[in-house]
Design an enzyme around this catalytic site. Structure first.
Site, PDB file in Angstrom:
ATOM      1  CG  HIS A   1      -2.022   0.995   1.146  1.00 22.42           C
ATOM      2  ND1 HIS A   1      -3.273   0.763   1.664  1.00 22.42           N
ATOM      3  CD2 HIS A   1      -2.092   2.241   0.606  1.00 22.42           C
ATOM      4  CE1 HIS A   1      -4.043   1.819   1.469  1.00 22.42           C
ATOM      5  NE2 HIS A   1      -3.329   2.741   0.831  1.00 22.42           N
TER       6      HIS A   1
ATOM      7  CG  HIS B   1      -0.674   6.814  -1.115  1.00 24.90           C
ATOM      8  ND1 HIS B   1      -1.795   7.439  -1.624  1.00 24.90           N
ATOM      9  CD2 HIS B   1      -1.128   5.887  -0.230  1.00 24.90           C
ATOM     10  CE1 HIS B   1      -2.882   6.920  -1.064  1.00 24.90           C
ATOM     11  NE2 HIS B   1      -2.498   5.973  -0.218  1.00 24.90           N
TER      12      HIS B   1
ATOM     13  CG  HIS C   1      -9.009   5.878  -3.326  1.00 24.45           C
ATOM     14  ND1 HIS C   1      -9.737   6.948  -2.842  1.00 24.45           N
ATOM     15  CD2 HIS C   1      -8.014   5.660  -2.418  1.00 24.45           C
ATOM     16  CE1 HIS C   1      -9.204   7.364  -1.708  1.00 24.45           C
ATOM     17  NE2 HIS C   1      -8.164   6.595  -1.428  1.00 24.45           N
TER      18      HIS C   1
ATOM     19  CG  HIS D   1     -10.056   3.925   0.130  1.00 26.10           C
ATOM     20  ND1 HIS D   1      -9.066   4.629   0.774  1.00 26.10           N
ATOM     21  CD2 HIS D   1     -11.214   4.528   0.510  1.00 26.10           C
ATOM     22  CE1 HIS D   1      -9.597   5.601   1.492  1.00 26.10           C
ATOM     23  NE2 HIS D   1     -10.906   5.555   1.345  1.00 26.10           N
TER      24      HIS D   1
ATOM     25  CG  HIS E   1      -7.370   1.692   4.635  1.00 30.57           C
ATOM     26  ND1 HIS E   1      -8.573   1.691   3.977  1.00 30.57           N
ATOM     27  CD2 HIS E   1      -6.554   2.513   3.920  1.00 30.57           C
ATOM     28  CE1 HIS E   1      -8.495   2.485   2.932  1.00 30.57           C
ATOM     29  NE2 HIS E   1      -7.283   2.986   2.866  1.00 30.57           N
TER      30      HIS E   1
ATOM     31  CG  HIS F   1      -8.770  11.287   2.289  1.00 29.97           C
ATOM     32  ND1 HIS F   1      -8.826  10.548   1.131  1.00 29.97           N
ATOM     33  CD2 HIS F   1      -8.232  10.472   3.223  1.00 29.97           C
ATOM     34  CE1 HIS F   1      -8.362   9.335   1.363  1.00 29.97           C
ATOM     35  NE2 HIS F   1      -7.994   9.278   2.625  1.00 29.97           N
TER      36      HIS F   1
ATOM     37  CG  ASP G   1      -2.650   4.676   3.480  1.00 32.13           C
ATOM     38  OD1 ASP G   1      -2.426   5.202   2.376  1.00 32.13           O
ATOM     39  OD2 ASP G   1      -3.772   4.693   4.012  1.00 32.13           O
TER      40      ASP G   1
END
Length: 588
Positions: free
Chosen positions: A154, A156, A239, A266, A292, A340, A380
């Site tokens: 995971h 990014h 996502h 997600h 998650h 976010h 993450d």
């Protein structure tokens, strides 16, 4: 007359043997050696060790006649191997051409008996003789723990410096998506489109890390998704920030089945397009990797955690909620607002954030890990997760659960805390490898796999490796002052080694792509130096395939109180106030 050693003297000279116990860092976890393959092969007193006046010398532990073709390239002597497939074993570990070729007893067959690998090499169908010759380098594994390199599924890809942090912690494979510090990458692990995928695959050439990239999976029609898989994506990522509707889920899984790639998801925190039941229906029993899975990192509020009881779901956690502590809740609210793109001045954004952070489900997540119902750990990275703490937080969770609930019974590995240790180790080694279709080359120390290895001193286990090998060559190390007269003077910190330089880098690391891209000739004229390795066996797998983490409890969540039950039993635990593997290791 043979020399007699006390058990303590033997352990100090050759490392622990059967029945000896080793503490993992400053945790309460102890592992006990189950087998000593060196003693099983040649008996005690037949060990090999390098150094002045020691065994690995010409005509002694080193063969004077063995040619390069017959000798190991590297032997790690007397290592304590911790591996979820192999168990807790003492052995020499032999490497040739970047692959693990033998686990057993190495040395000179001219004067020693009982040499060779205990395990058959699947490529040759034979057991490697594990000969030490003039062509063999040595790493002293006495008193060290060796594990497979960690796998983080995971990622990014927000900045390339993450790779330095990850490899310094013992991670050797990073899978995810992104294009750098773009707004989309801050929130979602997607490398969208053929052009972006090609640029990231080109960038991968520069780093001593196995890499693979997920493409954007949110699309109502299959053609744009097929294009991305043919461009080299190892899988597709759904996502919620791109719209994870039941229709998008269905289309994405259909394309994944067509090309044998994995889908990571997600889910829809706001329940805009349906509740968790609608998402599970959209899966239609097809394999999917849920990120998650507790929900603090995102997903149907408040009950996405229910997916951990579905047989087709491969559930993972991200590390900020691992383990549940007195600081977890406050930290998460701030993280979520940033990651976010939320605004504290907008009440709906604040409500969105608060709906995701639930102490009840985070506490249950601890318990589900200990039950083996959550199979994978990940980071993450920089998007509500710390890329350098996957391994630390895995073992902190294991420690916390032992403290709060006592020993964990395990039939196959009943000694000490072996079963719990191997269960948690599997969460960042073999299980993510199986989930993402790369277990044929990485994820364990089984013979035939790429020699991506991590060596720890027991006191620093899981926190600070001594050496990280990529493809059988040292790529990263805890190294002292380069101007010192010996290697150890401070300041010691992690520095790239020769395995991270020049063509050695591209020879020892992999870029994972889809088989369809290779068949399509996507990279025929790309000018890439790294080996492109296809992912495989991603679709017809399920929870049953998760090593030591295949539990399928029936999970319920009370929508009012957020209380979680598994098979009718309430899952809860107290937040930790103090953890091991923390400040005492990071004073400087």
């Amino acid at each position: 007359m043979p020399l007699k050693l006390t058990r303590r003297q033997y352990a100090e000279m050759f490392g622990p043997t059967v029945g000896d116990r080793v503490r993992l860092a400053d945790t309460d976890l102890l592992v006990e050696v189950e087998r000593d393959l060196i003693a099983e092969g040649g008996g005690y007193g037949n060990e090999i060790k390098f150094g002045g006046g020691k065994v690995i010398r010409d005509g002694m532990g080193q063969s004077p006649t063995a040619r390069d073709a017959d000798s190991l390239d590297l032997i790690i002597t007397n290592a304590l191997i911790l591996d979820s497939r192999l168990g807790v074993i003492k052995a020499d570990l032999g490497i040739k051409h970047g692959l693990i070729v033998g686990i057993g007893h190495g040395g000179n067959p001219g004067i020693q008996s009982g040499l060779g690998s205990t395990f058959v090499d699947p490529r040759t169908g034979k057991k490697n003789p594990m000969i030490v010759g003039a062509a063999t380098e040595v790493i002293a594994g006495e008193g060290c723990i060796v594990t497979a390199g960690g796998i983080d599924t995971h990622i990014h890809f927000i900045c390339p410096q993450q790779i330095e942090e990850a490899i310094s912690s013992g991670i050797t494979t990073m899978l995810g998506g992104g294009t750098g510090p773009a707004t989309g990458t801050f929130a979602t692990t997607c490398t969208p489109g053929a052009w972006n995928l090609r640029r990231m695959i080109e960038a991968a050439e520069a780093y001593p890390m196995n890499l693979g990239f997920l493409a954007k999976g949110n699309c109502g029609t299959p053609a744009p998704l097929r294009e991305q898989v043919l461009a080299g994506a190892i899988g597709l990522k759904l996502h919620e920030d791109w719209g994870t509707t039941p229709a998008a889920i269905d289309v994405c899984l259909g394309v994944a089945d067509e090309f044998d790639v994995q889908v990571a998801i997600h889910t829809d925190t706001l329940n805009e397009a349906g509740f968790v039941e609608a998402t599970i229906r959209a899966f239609k029993g097809r394999t999917i990797h849920t990120f998650h899975s507790e929900g603090a990192g995102g997903g149907h509020a408040p009950d996405i955690i229910r997916v951990c009881g579905e047989p087709n779901v491969l559930p993972s956690s991200t590390n900020p909620t691992r383990p549940f502590t007195v600081n977890t809740i406050d930290e998460h609210l701030d993280m979520l607002m940033v990651c976010h793109h939320l605004d504290t001045k907008i009440p709906e954004d604040v409500a969105f954030a608060e709906s995701r952070i639930r102490p009840e489900t985070i506490a249950a997540e601890d318990c589900l890990h200990d039950l083996g119902a959550i199979s994978i750990m990940s980071s993450d990275s920089q998007a509500m997760g710390r890329v350098g703490e996957v391994i630390i937080r895995t073992w902190q969770t294991a420690h916390k659960m032992k403290q709060q609930f006592g020993a964990l019974a395990g039939g196959a590995h009943p000694a000490a805390d072996n079963f719990r240790a191997l269960r948690y180790l599997a969460k960042y080694t073999i299980n993510p490898a199986i989930a993402q279709g790369i277990a044929h080359v990485v994820g364990s120390l089984e013979v035939g796999k790429l020699a991506d290895l991590v060596l720890f001193k027991p006191a620093l286990f899981g926190v600070k490796p001594e050496l990280v090998l990529k493809g059988g060559f040292i790529a990263w190390a805890n190294m002292g002052d380069p101007n010192a007269s010996i290697p150890t003077p401070q300041p010691t910190f992690y520095r790239p080694q020769f395995g991270a330089a020049g063509r050695a880098l591209t020879s020892t690391s992999l870029t994972f792509v889809s088989q369809a891209a290779l068949d399509h000739g996507t990279f025929r004229d790309a000018g890439l130096a790294r080996r492109l390795e296809p992912v495989k066996h991603c679709r017809r797998i399920g929870k049953r395939d998760m090593v030591l983490n295949d539990a399928l409890p029936h999970i319920e969540v009370d929508p009012e109180t957020y209380t979680v039950k598994a098979d009718g039993r309430v899952l809860t635990c107290e937040p930790a106030r103090e953890l091991p593997m923390a400040q005492r290791y990071f004073l400087f």
